[in-house]
Design a protein around this motif. Sequence first.
Motif, PDB file in Angstrom:
ATOM      1  N   MET A   1       0.885  -1.229   0.046  1.00 12.91           N
ATOM      2  CA  MET A   1       0.194   0.033   0.130  1.00 12.91           C
ATOM      3  C   MET A   1       0.822   1.276   0.069  1.00 12.91           C
ATOM      4  O   MET A   1       1.495   1.594   0.857  1.00 12.91           O
ATOM      5  N   ARG A   2       0.800   2.144  -0.969  1.00 11.37           N
ATOM      6  CA  ARG A   2       1.715   3.095  -1.159  1.00 11.37           C
ATOM      7  C   ARG A   2       1.165   4.525  -0.736  1.00 11.37           C
ATOM      8  O   ARG A   2      -0.138   4.688  -1.181  1.00 11.37           O
ATOM      9  N   VAL A   3       1.613   5.089   0.356  1.00 14.31           N
ATOM     10  CA  VAL A   3       1.101   6.179   0.855  1.00 14.31           C
ATOM     11  C   VAL A   3       2.032   7.423   0.715  1.00 14.31           C
ATOM     12  O   VAL A   3       3.419   7.336   0.889  1.00 14.31           O
ATOM     13  N   HIS A   4       1.653   8.720   0.754  1.00 16.17           N
ATOM     14  CA  HIS A   4       2.285   9.897   0.850  1.00 16.17           C
ATOM     15  C   HIS A   4       2.942  10.104   2.259  1.00 16.17           C
ATOM     16  O   HIS A   4       2.047   9.511   3.283  1.00 16.17           O
ATOM     17  N   ILE A   5       3.935  10.602   2.555  1.00 15.54           N
ATOM     18  CA  ILE A   5       4.496  10.669   3.782  1.00 15.54           C
ATOM     19  C   ILE A   5       3.611  11.490   4.656  1.00 15.54           C
ATOM     20  O   ILE A   5       3.469  11.323   6.135  1.00 15.54           O
TER      21      ILE A   5
ATOM     22  N   THR B   1       6.531  -2.122   4.413  1.00 13.01           N
ATOM     23  CA  THR B   1       6.948  -3.414   3.663  1.00 13.01           C
ATOM     24  C   THR B   1       8.218  -3.465   2.703  1.00 13.01           C
ATOM     25  O   THR B   1       8.319  -4.555   2.092  1.00 13.01           O
ATOM     26  N   GLU B   2       8.848  -2.458   2.942  1.00 13.40           N
ATOM     27  CA  GLU B   2      10.078  -2.233   2.080  1.00 13.40           C
ATOM     28  C   GLU B   2      11.343  -1.737   2.591  1.00 13.40           C
ATOM     29  O   GLU B   2      10.871  -0.547   3.597  1.00 13.40           O
ATOM     30  N   ASP B   3      12.468  -1.912   2.218  1.00 13.08           N
ATOM     31  CA  ASP B   3      13.521  -0.957   2.774  1.00 13.08           C
ATOM     32  C   ASP B   3      13.369   0.495   2.007  1.00 13.08           C
ATOM     33  O   ASP B   3      12.903   0.530   1.048  1.00 13.08           O
ATOM     34  N   ILE B   4      13.605   1.665   2.892  1.00  5.99           N
ATOM     35  CA  ILE B   4      13.532   2.788   2.370  1.00  5.99           C
ATOM     36  C   ILE B   4      15.024   3.407   2.119  1.00  5.99           C
ATOM     37  O   ILE B   4      15.933   3.297   2.937  1.00  5.99           O
ATOM     38  N   PHE B   5      15.411   3.734   0.917  1.00  2.34           N
ATOM     39  CA  PHE B   5      16.539   4.504   0.517  1.00  2.34           C
ATOM     40  C   PHE B   5      16.197   5.732   0.218  1.00  2.34           C
ATOM     41  O   PHE B   5      15.360   6.220  -0.500  1.00  2.34           O
TER      42      PHE B   5
ATOM     43  N   LYS C   1      12.578  -2.498   5.954  1.00  2.00           N
ATOM     44  CA  LYS C   1      11.436  -3.304   5.963  1.00  2.00           C
ATOM     45  C   LYS C   1      11.039  -3.805   7.096  1.00  2.00           C
ATOM     46  O   LYS C   1      11.690  -4.409   8.010  1.00  2.00           O
ATOM     47  N   GLY C   2       9.605  -3.612   7.830  1.00  2.00           N
ATOM     48  CA  GLY C   2       9.162  -4.042   9.123  1.00  2.00           C
ATOM     49  C   GLY C   2       9.371  -3.085  10.187  1.00  2.00           C
ATOM     50  O   GLY C   2       8.665  -3.238  11.128  1.00  2.00           O
ATOM     51  N   ALA C   3       9.885  -1.932   9.889  1.00  3.05           N
ATOM     52  CA  ALA C   3       9.944  -0.905  10.906  1.00  3.05           C
ATOM     53  C   ALA C   3       8.586  -0.223  11.164  1.00  3.05           C
ATOM     54  O   ALA C   3       7.863  -0.186  10.130  1.00  3.05           O
ATOM     55  N   THR C   4       8.276   0.077  12.342  1.00  7.82           N
ATOM     56  CA  THR C   4       7.290   0.611  12.637  1.00  7.82           C
ATOM     57  C   THR C   4       7.304   2.165  12.503  1.00  7.82           C
ATOM     58  O   THR C   4       8.411   2.892  13.064  1.00  7.82           O
ATOM     59  N   LEU C   5       6.590   3.105  11.900  1.00  8.32           N
ATOM     60  CA  LEU C   5       6.662   4.499  11.783  1.00  8.32           C
ATOM     61  C   LEU C   5       5.941   4.970  13.116  1.00  8.32           C
ATOM     62  O   LEU C   5       4.820   4.885  13.122  1.00  8.32           O
ATOM     63  N   ASN C   6       6.790   5.751  13.912  1.00  9.32           N
ATOM     64  CA  ASN C   6       6.299   6.700  14.837  1.00  9.32           C
ATOM     65  C   ASN C   6       6.998   8.033  14.583  1.00  9.32           C
ATOM     66  O   ASN C   6       7.555   8.126  13.675  1.00  9.32           O
ATOM     67  N   GLU C   7       6.868   8.805  15.407  1.00 10.90           N
ATOM     68  CA  GLU C   7       7.418  10.295  15.577  1.00 10.90           C
ATOM     69  C   GLU C   7       8.916  10.275  15.158  1.00 10.90           C
ATOM     70  O   GLU C   7       9.348  10.988  14.287  1.00 10.90           O
ATOM     71  N   ARG C   8       9.843   9.400  15.807  1.00 15.95           N
ATOM     72  CA  ARG C   8      11.175   9.495  15.033  1.00 15.95           C
ATOM     73  C   ARG C   8      11.489   8.946  13.847  1.00 15.95           C
ATOM     74  O   ARG C   8      12.337   9.527  13.114  1.00 15.95           O
ATOM     75  N   GLU C   9      10.777   8.052  13.428  1.00 11.92           N
ATOM     76  CA  GLU C   9      11.045   7.707  12.057  1.00 11.92           C
ATOM     77  C   GLU C   9      10.582   8.371  11.165  1.00 11.92           C
ATOM     78  O   GLU C   9      11.027   8.686   9.983  1.00 11.92           O
ATOM     79  N   LEU C  10       9.236   9.066  11.483  1.00  6.78           N
ATOM     80  CA  LEU C  10       8.689  10.072  10.271  1.00  6.78           C
ATOM     81  C   LEU C  10       9.609  11.461  10.348  1.00  6.78           C
ATOM     82  O   LEU C  10       9.882  11.782   9.254  1.00  6.78           O
TER      83      LEU C  10
ATOM     84  N   VAL D   1       6.102   5.897   0.762  1.00  6.48           N
ATOM     85  CA  VAL D   1       6.576   4.795   1.302  1.00  6.48           C
ATOM     86  C   VAL D   1       5.435   3.676   0.934  1.00  6.48           C
ATOM     87  O   VAL D   1       4.205   3.943   0.950  1.00  6.48           O
ATOM     88  N   GLU D   2       5.909   2.389   1.118  1.00  9.99           N
ATOM     89  CA  GLU D   2       5.062   1.118   1.212  1.00  9.99           C
ATOM     90  C   GLU D   2       4.833   0.531   2.426  1.00  9.99           C
ATOM     91  O   GLU D   2       5.718   0.392   3.196  1.00  9.99           O
ATOM     92  N   ILE D   3       3.503   0.747   2.782  1.00 11.43           N
ATOM     93  CA  ILE D   3       3.206   0.097   4.277  1.00 11.43           C
ATOM     94  C   ILE D   3       2.319  -0.961   4.117  1.00 11.43           C
ATOM     95  O   ILE D   3       1.367  -1.337   3.091  1.00 11.43           O
ATOM     96  N   GLU D   4       2.223  -1.692   5.244  1.00 11.61           N
ATOM     97  CA  GLU D   4       0.997  -2.635   5.272  1.00 11.61           C
ATOM     98  C   GLU D   4      -0.236  -2.233   5.254  1.00 11.61           C
ATOM     99  O   GLU D   4      -0.501  -1.112   5.888  1.00 11.61           O
TER     100      GLU D   4
END
Length: 347
Positions: free
Chosen positions: A1-5, A15-19, A29-38, A49-52
Amino acid sequence: MRVHITDVRSGDRLTEDIFNSFGLHVLSKGATLNERELSRLYQHQVDFVEIEPRAGMNASPEPALYNPLLRPLYHDAVAGAEQLFERALTEGKIYEEDIKESFQPLVDNIKVERDVVSLLLMLNSQDDYTYQHSVQVGMLSYYIARWIGWSEEDTVRAGKAGFLHDVGKCKISEAILNKPDRLTNEEFSEVKNHAKYGYDILKTSIDDAGIALAALQHHERMDGSGYPLGLTKDNIHPLARIVAVADVYSAMISSRVYSDKRDLLIVLKELHELSFSALDPDITHTFIRHMVPNFIGKKVELISGEFGTIVMTNTSDYFRPLIQLDDSEIFIDLSSQRTYDIKHIFM
């Protein structure tokens, strides 16, 4: 599922590595997106990004650019705003059921829209400025409250405050409101009274002091230069600070009888400048940070006369993105190539 940041929610999983654009690994891949990751994604200028798939959602093809209901719902809200103003003038108050019927259906359908800039331009016209402005400020206030992390209940409340912020203008002569020439000092003094008029109407109409204060204070400024009371900083209600940013932006992008629309990036630059004096800096910068990615994919004309497309935004310099020139493999990074600048953005 592709979403804008800007559409990522806390707890989404990759669902995939981010470069980044230089090939540097940002998140796994598999990282949970919270404030630090955003924050890390913003720093590395990652736009999608591609997310579950989220609960209750399927990874289906992306929907049409806009919900086809938006245009009629927008016009219904504009007509509803006009009726609210007329009722406020004749009866001195408005009613909760009228507010809900006018504005809530639009709110329910704008929640999933991502390109807020194009959405507003698509809906905007030169007719009924006062009422369109009320609807736009309601929409923008809703988005801003969501972007700064308010709860859904408070986000809807902010949208409602924006929708009602100018109701006091019902008591201002249309000849003054629509005057094509510069207002006299007496006329401008009368226009400024709309903040107090709106407060008086709302405090007797709805059981929410904050929404009434937003009407009273949306022209107050952080540095004390506003009206009607010359309040500063924390003395201004949080709802009023949100509505103030939405109000200024909507006024800047709108076509009025006495003002041509200005280029949208220039408008955001002016808003950015105001954040260092008049407008709440945290709210304004959050607003700009979420609006700027909407320019990706838009065509531009540079001051050099060349044309291109915005392909990436620059988080350290919002207004100098990466441009790919038309029909070429040439990229111009405005953040480093300072002799270039954007003349116009085609929306």
